[in-house]
Design an enzyme around this catalytic site. Structure first.
Site, PDB file in Angstrom:
ATOM      1  N   LYS A   1       0.835  -1.210   0.000  1.00  0.00           N
ATOM      2  CA  LYS A   1       0.000   0.000   0.000  1.00  0.00           C
ATOM      3  C   LYS A   1       0.869   1.259   0.000  1.00  0.00           C
ATOM      4  CE  LYS A   1      -3.966  -2.267   0.347  1.00  0.00           C
ATOM      5  NZ  LYS A   1      -3.417  -3.633   0.312  1.00  0.00           N
TER       6      LYS A   1
ATOM      7  N   LYS B   1      -7.930   1.361   3.964  1.00  0.00           N
ATOM      8  CA  LYS B   1      -7.183   0.120   3.719  1.00  0.00           C
ATOM      9  C   LYS B   1      -6.202  -0.149   4.857  1.00  0.00           C
ATOM     10  CE  LYS B   1      -7.096   1.500  -1.124  1.00  0.00           C
ATOM     11  NZ  LYS B   1      -6.454   1.338  -2.428  1.00  0.00           N
TER      12      LYS B   1
ATOM     13  N   ARG C   1      -5.774  -4.973 -13.111  1.00  0.00           N
ATOM     14  CA  ARG C   1      -4.474  -5.506 -12.710  1.00  0.00           C
ATOM     15  C   ARG C   1      -3.567  -5.479 -13.932  1.00  0.00           C
ATOM     16  NH1 ARG C   1      -2.349  -8.834  -8.955  1.00  0.00           N
ATOM     17  NH2 ARG C   1      -3.168  -7.152  -7.660  1.00  0.00           N
TER      18      ARG C   1
ATOM     19  N   ARG D   1     -11.053  -6.518 -13.040  1.00  0.00           N
ATOM     20  CA  ARG D   1     -11.806  -7.236 -12.015  1.00  0.00           C
ATOM     21  C   ARG D   1     -12.981  -6.363 -11.623  1.00  0.00           C
ATOM     22  NH1 ARG D   1      -6.685  -7.522  -8.471  1.00  0.00           N
ATOM     23  NH2 ARG D   1      -6.648  -5.469  -9.411  1.00  0.00           N
TER      24      ARG D   1
ATOM     25  N   ARG E   1     -15.959  -3.944  -3.561  1.00  0.00           N
ATOM     26  CA  ARG E   1     -14.591  -4.356  -3.859  1.00  0.00           C
ATOM     27  C   ARG E   1     -14.551  -5.244  -5.110  1.00  0.00           C
ATOM     28  NH1 ARG E   1     -13.534  -7.342   1.615  1.00  0.00           N
ATOM     29  NH2 ARG E   1     -15.646  -7.964   1.067  1.00  0.00           N
TER      30      ARG E   1
ATOM     31  N   ASP F   1      -2.356  -2.107  -9.462  1.00  0.00           N
ATOM     32  CA  ASP F   1      -3.810  -1.988  -9.490  1.00  0.00           C
ATOM     33  C   ASP F   1      -4.151  -0.573  -9.922  1.00  0.00           C
ATOM     34  OD1 ASP F   1      -4.046  -4.572  -8.619  1.00  0.00           O
ATOM     35  OD2 ASP F   1      -4.627  -4.059  -6.565  1.00  0.00           O
TER      36      ASP F   1
ATOM     37  N   GLU G   1      -2.491   0.569  -5.912  1.00  0.00           N
ATOM     38  CA  GLU G   1      -1.713  -0.398  -5.141  1.00  0.00           C
ATOM     39  C   GLU G   1      -0.598  -0.971  -6.018  1.00  0.00           C
ATOM     40  OE1 GLU G   1      -2.453  -4.268  -2.246  1.00  0.00           O
ATOM     41  OE2 GLU G   1      -3.705  -4.060  -4.003  1.00  0.00           O
TER      42      GLU G   1
ATOM     43  N   ASN H   1       1.512  -4.345  -6.065  1.00  0.00           N
ATOM     44  CA  ASN H   1       1.642  -5.683  -5.469  1.00  0.00           C
ATOM     45  C   ASN H   1       2.996  -6.269  -5.818  1.00  0.00           C
ATOM     46  OD1 ASN H   1      -1.295  -6.479  -4.427  1.00  0.00           O
ATOM     47  ND2 ASN H   1      -1.478  -5.238  -6.279  1.00  0.00           N
TER      48      ASN H   1
HETATM   49  N1  LIG Z   1      -9.583   4.581  -4.161  1.00  0.00           N
HETATM   50  C1  LIG Z   1     -10.518   3.632  -4.345  1.00  0.00           C
HETATM   51  N2  LIG Z   1     -11.774   3.945  -4.767  1.00  0.00           N
HETATM   52  C2  LIG Z   1     -12.711   2.989  -4.932  1.00  0.00           C
HETATM   53  N3  LIG Z   1     -12.518   1.691  -4.693  1.00  0.00           N
HETATM   54  C3  LIG Z   1     -11.293   1.305  -4.288  1.00  0.00           C
HETATM   55  C4  LIG Z   1     -10.231   2.248  -4.088  1.00  0.00           C
HETATM   56  N4  LIG Z   1      -9.128   1.570  -3.681  1.00  0.00           N
HETATM   57  C5  LIG Z   1      -9.489   0.265  -3.617  1.00  0.00           C
HETATM   58  N5  LIG Z   1     -10.781   0.106  -3.981  1.00  0.00           N
HETATM   59  C6  LIG Z   1     -11.522  -1.173  -4.034  1.00  0.00           C
HETATM   60  O1  LIG Z   1     -11.018  -2.028  -3.043  1.00  0.00           O
HETATM   61  C7  LIG Z   1     -10.421  -3.203  -3.623  1.00  0.00           C
HETATM   62  C8  LIG Z   1      -9.123  -3.565  -2.915  1.00  0.00           C
HETATM   63  O2  LIG Z   1      -8.218  -2.477  -2.908  1.00  0.00           O
HETATM   64  P1  LIG Z   1      -6.649  -2.587  -3.004  1.00  0.00           P
HETATM   65  O3  LIG Z   1      -6.104  -1.249  -2.655  1.00  0.00           O
HETATM   66  O4  LIG Z   1      -6.261  -3.111  -4.319  1.00  0.00           O
HETATM   67  O5  LIG Z   1      -6.267  -3.607  -1.821  1.00  0.00           O
HETATM   68  P2  LIG Z   1      -6.091  -5.217  -1.788  1.00  0.00           P
HETATM   69  O6  LIG Z   1      -6.325  -5.719  -3.181  1.00  0.00           O
HETATM   70  O7  LIG Z   1      -4.703  -5.424  -1.332  1.00  0.00           O
HETATM   71  O8  LIG Z   1      -7.077  -5.712  -0.799  1.00  0.00           O
HETATM   72  C9  LIG Z   1     -10.221  -2.869  -5.081  1.00  0.00           C
HETATM   73  O9  LIG Z   1     -10.365  -4.029  -5.884  1.00  0.00           O
HETATM   74  C10 LIG Z   1     -11.314  -1.864  -5.371  1.00  0.00           C
HETATM   75  O10 LIG Z   1     -12.525  -2.522  -5.724  1.00  0.00           O
HETATM   76 MG   LIG Z   2      -5.514  -5.007  -4.924  1.00  0.00          MG
END
Ligand SMILES: Nc1ncnc2c1ncn2[C@@H]1O[C@H](COP(=O)(O)OP(=O)(O)O)[C@@H](O)[C@H]1O
Ligand SMILES: [Mg+2]
Length: 322
Positions: free
Chosen positions: A133, A168, A218, A232, A240, A280, A288, A290
Site C-alpha cells: 500500500k 485500507k 491488474r 476485475r 470491492r 492496481d 496499489e 503488489n
Molecule cells: N480509491 C478507491 N476507490 C474505490 N474503490 C477502491 C479504491 N481503492 C481500492 N478500492 C476497491 O477495493 C479493492 C481492494 O483495494 P486494493 O487497494 O487493491 O487492496 P487489496 O487488493 O490489497 O485488498 C479494489 O479491488 C477496489 O474494488
Molecule cells: Mg488489490
C-alpha cells in the site's frame, strides 16, 4: 536451470488461478528443473542459506469451458532434502501476504544469496522495504488523494472533504479489511477505532474513485514493462473488485494512461529490483503496487490468449545468461 519456488503448501494452491503455478508450468515446459520449499524450511549455516528443497513436476492445466482445468493432484513431489539455495539459478519468493516478522526474517536469509549467482524474484531487500500500500506513495502524480494516519480526526476531516473514501489496512490483500467510508455513516467513528486499533495502527484512506464500479485493473509488469492486464469487476452486491471476494474478470486493453502510469513507476521498480509486480489501476489512478505474490497471470493468459509465464521464464533465462 534450477528454478526454486518458496510457496505456501502446494495443496493450498489453486492451479487454475495461482500465478506461481503458471510460472512453474512455463519453467518446466522450457526444460528447467522445479524445486519447492516453504519459508519455514529455510535455514542458515556457514554463512549460507539452505532449504529443504523438493523436486516437483507439474501437470499443465488445460482450457475447459471458460476456465482452466487442473488434474487432481496437479503436482508430483520427489524425495527432497537440505541443499544450499546457492545451487539454484533463480528463487521465486512467492509466499502470500501478510508480511509478518517471519516473512521479513525469511527475506533477510535470502539476502545472503549472491545476486549474480542466484536471482531472487523479487529482490529480498525490496520485499522488506516495499509495503504494497505505502509504496504507491512514491508516485504522487498518478495516485488518488491519499492519507496514511492513525489519527481519527485527520481521517474524519479527510472523509468530510472527499465526500466518500476507502480505508485500507496496510497489511491486507484480496480486499481484506477494505472499508467504504462516508460522512453520514453512523458507524463511522467505530469503524475508524476498530480499524486503527484505537489509534495505534496506521491505515491508508483514499479518495473514493466511482470508476471502481467499472473495474480494478491488474497490470502485470516484468522489469518495468507492462506485459498484460485483466479487469476485475465488482459483483454489484460488493464494492470491492478483488477476485478473492467474487470480482468478475474480463479482458481489458492496456491504455495510453496505463502506459503513462507504468512509465512513472518503472525507473523506481528497476532501481529496487522489483522485477515482477502487479499494479492496481482504478479510473486511471494507481491504487496499489503488489510485489509479494501478484496474481492475474492465469486470467490474462485465458482472456488474452498469451502465456505470461513463458515470457517471464524467457526473461529470467536471458537475465541469468546476461
Ligand atoms: N480509491 C478507491 N476507490 C474505490 N474503490 C477502491 C479504491 N481503492 C481500492 N478500492 C476497491 O477495493 C479493492 C481492494 O483495494 P486494493 O487497494 O487493491 O487492496 P487489496 O487488493 O490489497 O485488498 C479494489 O479491488 C477496489 O474494488
Ligand atoms: Mg488489490
Amino acid at each position: 536451470m534450477n528454478f526454486a519456488f518458496i510457496l505456501d503448501p502446494l495443496a493450498k494452491l489453486d492451479a487454475g488461478h495461482d500465478s506461481s503455478v503458471a510460472i512453474m508450468e512455463a519453467a518446466q515446459q522450457a526444460g528447467h528443473q522445479l524445486w519447492v520449499t516453504q519459508v519455514e524450511q529455510l535455514s542458515a549455516r556457514d554463512g549460507q542459506v539452505w532449504a529443504q528443497l523438493q523436486p516437483v513436476t507439474v501437470i499443465p492445466v488445460t482450457l475447459g469451458d471458460g476456465h482452466w482445468l487442473a488434474a487432481d493432484p496437479w503436482y508430483e513431489v520427489g524425495t527432497g532434502g537440505w541443499q544450499s539455495l546457492a545451487a539454484m539459478d533463480v528463487v521465486f519468493m512467492r509466499k502470500d501476504p501478510p508480511v509478518t516478522i517471519n516473512y521479513i526474517y525469511a527475506t533477510q536469509l535470502l539476502d545472503l544469496l549472491t545476486p549474480t549467482k542466484t536471482l531472487v524474484i523479487n529482490h529480498p531487500r525490496s520485499l522488506q522495504a516495499a509495503n504494497e500500500k505505502l509504496y504507491a506513495l512514491n508516485f504522487p502524480s498518478v495516485i488518488p488523494q491519499t492519507i496514511v494516519t492513525q489519527d481519527k480526526t485527520t481521517i474524519l476531516e479527510f472523509v468530510e472533504a472527499q465526500g466518500a473514501a476507502v480505508l485500507k489496512p496496510l497489511d491486507g490483500k484480496g480486499g481484506e479489511g477494505i472499508l467504504f467510508l462516508e460522512p453520514g455513516d453512523r458507524n463511522l467513528n467505530s469503524l475508524l477505532e476498530i480499524s486503527t486499533h484505537w489509534g495505534n495502527e496506521w491505515v491508508m484512506v483514499q479518495q473514493y474513485l466511482p470508476a471502481a464500479k467499472d473495474g480494478d485493473k491488474r497490470i502485470i509488469l516484468l522489469d518495468g514493462e507492462p506485459i498484460g492486464a485483466v479487469n476485475r469487476i465488482p459483483t454489484g452486491r460488493e464494492f470491492r473488485g478483488n477476485m478473492a471476494v467474487g470480482g468478475r474478470v474480463a479482458a481489458v486493453p492496456i491504455t495510453d494512461r496505463d502506459r503513462e502510469i507504468c512509465a512513472t513507476v518503472a525507473p523506481r521498480l528497476r532501481a529496487d529490483r522489483l522485477y515482477f509486480v502487479g499494479l492496481d489501476v482504478i479510473g486511471g489512478y494507481l491504487t496499489e503496487v503488489n510485489v509479494t505474490s501478484p496474481t492475474g497471470i492465469r486470467e490474462i493468459d485465458r482472456l488474452s490468449q498469451v502465456s505470461l509465464g513463458e515470457q517471464i521464464v524467457a526473461w529470467v533465462a536471458a537475465k541469468l545468461k546476461g
